[in-house]
Scaffold this motif. Structure first.
Motif, short mmCIF file in Angstrom:
data_model
loop_
_atom_site.label_atom_id
_atom_site.label_comp_id
_atom_site.label_asym_id
_atom_site.label_seq_id
_atom_site.Cartn_x
_atom_site.Cartn_y
_atom_site.Cartn_z
N MET A 1 -30.85 35.14 25.73
CA MET A 1 -31.19 34.10 26.81
C MET A 1 -31.87 32.93 26.32
SD MET A 1 -29.90 33.85 29.65
CE MET A 1 -29.41 34.75 30.90
N SER A 2 -32.58 33.17 25.23
CA SER A 2 -33.55 31.85 24.83
C SER A 2 -32.69 30.90 24.14
CB SER A 2 -34.60 32.55 23.75
OG SER A 2 -34.03 32.80 22.51
N GLU A 3 -31.44 31.24 23.92
CA GLU A 3 -30.59 30.01 23.23
C GLU A 3 -30.27 29.08 24.39
OE1 GLU A 3 -29.54 33.74 23.01
OE2 GLU A 3 -30.37 33.91 21.05
N LEU A 4 -30.09 29.56 25.60
CA LEU A 4 -29.60 28.71 26.74
C LEU A 4 -30.90 27.84 26.80
CD1 LEU A 4 -27.94 30.89 29.00
CD2 LEU A 4 -26.96 29.29 27.68
N ALA A 5 -31.99 28.15 26.56
CA ALA A 5 -33.16 27.11 26.91
C ALA A 5 -33.48 25.93 25.72
CB ALA A 5 -34.49 27.89 26.86
N ASN A 6 -32.55 26.07 24.69
CA ASN A 6 -32.89 25.20 23.70
C ASN A 6 -31.56 24.32 23.46
OD1 ASN A 6 -35.17 26.76 22.46
ND2 ASN A 6 -33.83 27.83 21.15
N ILE A 7 -30.58 24.47 24.45
CA ILE A 7 -29.49 23.63 24.42
C ILE A 7 -30.16 22.22 25.16
CG2 ILE A 7 -27.30 23.14 25.57
CD1 ILE A 7 -26.80 26.21 25.40
N TRP A 9 -29.32 19.95 27.47
CA TRP A 9 -28.51 19.80 28.37
C TRP A 9 -28.15 18.22 28.81
CZ3 TRP A 9 -25.31 23.49 29.78
CH2 TRP A 9 -25.70 24.79 29.52
N VAL A 12 -25.17 17.52 26.72
CA VAL A 12 -24.10 18.40 27.02
C VAL A 12 -23.49 18.14 28.52
CG1 VAL A 12 -23.22 20.90 27.21
CG2 VAL A 12 -24.75 20.33 25.37
#
Length: 66
Positions: A1-7, A9, A12
């Motif tokens: 779930m920490s991968e979503l925090a690194n996007i 946004w 994107v």
């Protein structure tokens, strides 16, 4: 779930909005005119499953010239 925090946004989100707008415009155009180069149902699948490229392909190759 920490991968979503690194996007990133902020980069994107505009692409996602552009993709949605292109898809909706292409589908509305396809349904209104229903005259395409190739099968109607094929263009629906290309637009829906092809993301940005599918919509662009429809406008370049799929629309039948009047």
């Amino acid at each position: 779930m920490s991968e979503l925090a690194n996007i990133p946004w902020s980069l994107v989100l505009p692409l996602l909005v552009l993709q949605l707008i292109l898809m909706v415009v292409a589908l509305v155009d396809l349904i209104r005119h229903q005259r395409t180069n190739g099968p109607f149902i094929m263009w629906i699948f290309i637009i829906l499953l092809g993301n940005i490229i599918g919509s662009v392909l429809y406008f370049v190759f799929g629309r039948k010239q009047a």
